[in-house]
Design an enzyme around this catalytic site. Sequence first.
Site, PDB file in Angstrom:
ATOM      1  CE  LYS A   1      -3.818   2.500   0.594  1.00 14.79           C
ATOM      2  NZ  LYS A   1      -3.473   3.718   1.283  1.00 14.79           N
TER       3      LYS A   1
ATOM      4  CD  GLU B   1      -2.603   8.234  -4.037  1.00 14.96           C
ATOM      5  OE1 GLU B   1      -2.992   7.095  -3.754  1.00 14.96           O
ATOM      6  OE2 GLU B   1      -2.677   9.192  -3.233  1.00 14.96           O
TER       7      GLU B   1
END
Lengths: 330, 330, 330, 330
Positions: free
Chosen positions: C188, C195
């Site tokens: 993650k 991102e």
Amino acid sequence: MQLGMVGLGRMGGNIVRRLLRAGHACVAFDRDPAPGQALAAEGAQAVADLEALVAALAPPRAVWVMLPAGEATEAALLTLAGLLAPGDVLIDGGNSFWKDGVRRGALLRAKGLHFLDIGTSGGVWGLERGYSLMIGGEAEVVRRLDPIFAALVPGKAAAAPTPGRTGDPRPEQGYVHAGPNGAGHFTKMVHNGIEYGMMQAFAEGLDILKHADSEALPPDQRLSLNLADITEAWRRGSVVASWLLDLTAQALAGDPELAGFSGHVSDSGEGRWTVQAAVETAVSAPVLSAALYARFASRDEARFSGKVLSAQRKGFGGHLEPPKPPEAKG
Amino acid sequence: MQLGMVGLGRMGGNIVRRLLRAGHACVAFDRDPAPGQALAAEGAQAVADLEALVAALAPPRAVWVMLPAGEATEAALLTLAGLLAPGDVLIDGGNSFWKDGVRRGALLRAKGLHFLDIGTSGGVWGLERGYSLMIGGEAEVVRRLDPIFAALVPGKAAAAPTPGRTGDPRPEQGYVHAGPNGAGHFTKMVHNGIEYGMMQAFAEGLDILKHADSEALPPDQRLSLNLADITEAWRRGSVVASWLLDLTAQALAGDPELAGFSGHVSDSGEGRWTVQAAVETAVSAPVLSAALYARFASRDEARFSGKVLSAQRKGFGGHLEPPKPPEAKG
Amino acid sequence: MQLGMVGLGRMGGNIVRRLLRAGHACVAFDRDPAPGQALAAEGAQAVADLEALVAALAPPRAVWVMLPAGEATEAALLTLAGLLAPGDVLIDGGNSFWKDGVRRGALLRAKGLHFLDIGTSGGVWGLERGYSLMIGGEAEVVRRLDPIFAALVPGKAAAAPTPGRTGDPRPEQGYVHAGPNGAGHFTKMVHNGIEYGMMQAFAEGLDILKHADSEALPPDQRLSLNLADITEAWRRGSVVASWLLDLTAQALAGDPELAGFSGHVSDSGEGRWTVQAAVETAVSAPVLSAALYARFASRDEARFSGKVLSAQRKGFGGHLEPPKPPEAKG
Amino acid sequence: MQLGMVGLGRMGGNIVRRLLRAGHACVAFDRDPAPGQALAAEGAQAVADLEALVAALAPPRAVWVMLPAGEATEAALLTLAGLLAPGDVLIDGGNSFWKDGVRRGALLRAKGLHFLDIGTSGGVWGLERGYSLMIGGEAEVVRRLDPIFAALVPGKAAAAPTPGRTGDPRPEQGYVHAGPNGAGHFTKMVHNGIEYGMMQAFAEGLDILKHADSEALPPDQRLSLNLADITEAWRRGSVVASWLLDLTAQALAGDPELAGFSGHVSDSGEGRWTVQAAVETAVSAPVLSAALYARFASRDEARFSGKVLSAQRKGFGGHLEPPKPPEAKG
């Protein structure tokens, strides 16, 4: 004054040597007896173990540990902490992580000992030019050891006076009491971070000079430049004049193609810690990071990130990268 | 409608093909007669030279040049400018430098011709998925050719509607009248610059995932991760979901180590022009630049900048870089 | 199945909601009674404390903690570890540091408990679109909770199948068993790092498009571009098509100048940890770092680094920076 | 020797001054009569226009143009080219783009004139310390003007000899015949590019030192560091010793907070051209680029790229950036 030195490698040995030449007394220990014997011939008292080192020093003692950062330093400091007496000073002069300095200071203070974390710059030139010292610890302890530091640093004459400077006279000698424990190694860490950035600035600039004859340029714009001459000229009167430039000009004078080097570049803890400190305190440090990454990339033989790019290019464009490094195109 | 196509490579040929399938009439020319013959079998009218191409089109004509940017495109546009009549439209659909589009537009307008610079994205998938078109030129000319563009783009159904969107309906089909001449290729240039940045973001992230089992980590923190599974999972519901991720997952599904790629990555004009446009207009573009530089570095076999660093390190520290890529140290 | 949820904020509450809609039973707790009451109206069993939560679950229990990373999560996990019985599963679904996952896994295993560290992506859209889950822990425990995960993820239809893909079917649903404890949050973390890089690529590209009308360009080269139209067009058929582009086009459709935003951008732990992981494992990550630094710089009101530059410029060149942001010169 | 100087600003005026002090004869012109009158009092011959300047010089003449790069320099060079006679030398000593030097050299050679492009470093300190000169042009012409150059540069004593250096003695004086036309300004351009990188390395490092007392650090790890003392200490014996460090220490000695500066930093053509040369020749130059971008960002009041990031964050996560610069979170 009297100083104990633990670790007689290039740095530790030459620090002892410079202190001896300045008339200080040194008690010296290394796991390997050879360097101690060599220093004994120059006036040091070589001892066989840490107990003997402590016994040979008159209280309040000062013991400088100059060992590889990490386990070796930690072990030596802990052993010495068990041998020393309240009021004695322990020094970590290696390339330790600054948070270890914070921790060790608190630990040793709880035992009545004093601790200094000292960042030491100067490398192979320190014996001759003097060392730059960045010191973390209590002000009184720094004051106690001022004679030692004064003997190690280059001295006031090594640079022109800074107009308008006032305050602590130590920095004009070449050392700084940077703050409490941790501050010495923090300052040295950032020094090395800056060093990485400056080095990479020169490396990129010289690479651009070298590519001035690139076939990517129109024939009438191609220039073949003499990097040894250019860097030598920059040493006088230019804005980039610096010790790193002196060393660069020297290297290019001897080997204009630098053919003796592989182009794979190591990095040390300080460069990495600098980036991590920037991230931890939300400081934008793109140049210091890019300098570190250039070293990582110089050693990246797996080239996995490049393979990902090529796989994507093949996926969307049908581009198949040529087996050899391609020239720029589509 | 009727369109002339000059240049029947993968892009030009498939554009013709997609137009034919939509019921448009295409007159096709390439120096090499083979692709024209193939397209003739699919319904195009193949011609032997530019004169024949112009003669085969009814005024006002529209001729799309799809050739390598630079000399080939320039030569074809100039030749066609001499053959066409006032009111005709010349299109440069290749990867041309945007300032060439500005210049060509002014030049052709002076001759009574119209010019469109069209950035075309879609690669090998365009025939099937449709092309994304970024168009620079006069509004009236874009309007005249709307049926052509509507046949080439993916169409409204290719993405969910954007809530609240009003204005020109073209973008919802997959093409944009970006502005006057130059705007089409400027927009395509920036598109590719962003593409470089996104690709490098994935490349770095996957490289970090791959190094989760690095020996630099303590043994109990080392992780061996399955990149094919991870990228596949991210395709649904994650913030990084994208076509580039789809392609990455696809590549990793077939070859988890991407062993079929060298890791040396090409770059195209657009990535470079994007950086130069940023510099020219004082826009900070560290990510787009870093993405370009990573490609340069991936092809840098000379490693001169690394040699400069090693020479400096030897100069101040006596460090001699090991002959093989070193691990991190001192 | 039955799941206990601790922390009913936006993420925790909507996870419960999505599970209820899929027919699972949820026992829900939050320090604030309001969200639990709301969920009770939708079918959850709201409880008043952790003891009641554990009592309400049938062994082997599964308790998902969805709290802010750091002290809140640590405290809840430790308390629950004292209440649960061997064989029960504790889940940390928050944005925890991955090394905490490694540590917690070992700690809980020593007590006979199982631990899963789950990175959860999806934000405000998760309830409707489903969540992307990245899971670290024992294979058997993941298997036991597969029905829960299957209800949370977007499902196979949310993306086209990847040609040639074989192996674990979970990723095609939208979740991945990434590895042992730590692997979920590591994955993650890297997801968020990517991102950041993708977002910054778009931000820089759009900034360059916006500056296409810069006065630094010759008047005949200035372009005024419609960013809402351009981003909308890119959503179909272009290489940069992505969910982030969808959101960007949506924001620009509503507010083409994005005047509702200050330009000061927050960052989260994951972006920082990604850079630190890269540095720790010697991975060159210039894009992910530059993206983080752009956020730091956007919030830098002190501008000390800029002051250093100006002080140097004044020192060597007598340049005095103008009081207002200067245009490029000297 | 005799030299004509066109442009008597700070640089041109002080070059004349330094030449006069060395016994050379100078004919001086500026649009503004004031600086010429001042130099006349110091021994120069001030003239009223370019015709008078040419008339006052004995052939073969040497005329040094020291004007802002761009139109002013171009106009003066073209006018002088019409007034000078074959065998005369025209010099562009300003901060011109190197490709202009290539072009001008060819143009002037076609008229039988000689051309030198000279990059000049030294700023406000040049009169006293001497200038660093980087010269492009024909070897014979450089040789003819050696007495002029020797008077301008700092001289051999300004730096310690480089061990092992052989070859052209000019660089040891402080100037270099870098190559044919263009090479002087190319070399100066890269010099400034390196300067940007070094400056930014210091700026980032000092910013990290300043943030050592950040609230992001645990209270027992916060350090309040004295930057004036640290930079002063580094001037002696450290690896980062440099003229830029001298200037930095000097600025911090007078104003430890550098409160007299806004933090908005200008940039010059050379920094931009360096990045563009790197891109044009495919050299990876992340540090030189990051240094340039930091200056761009320091002046970016529009913050559009930050607004794009915030709009995306709101889109996927519902994050609404606080109106004031946020601390790190979510």
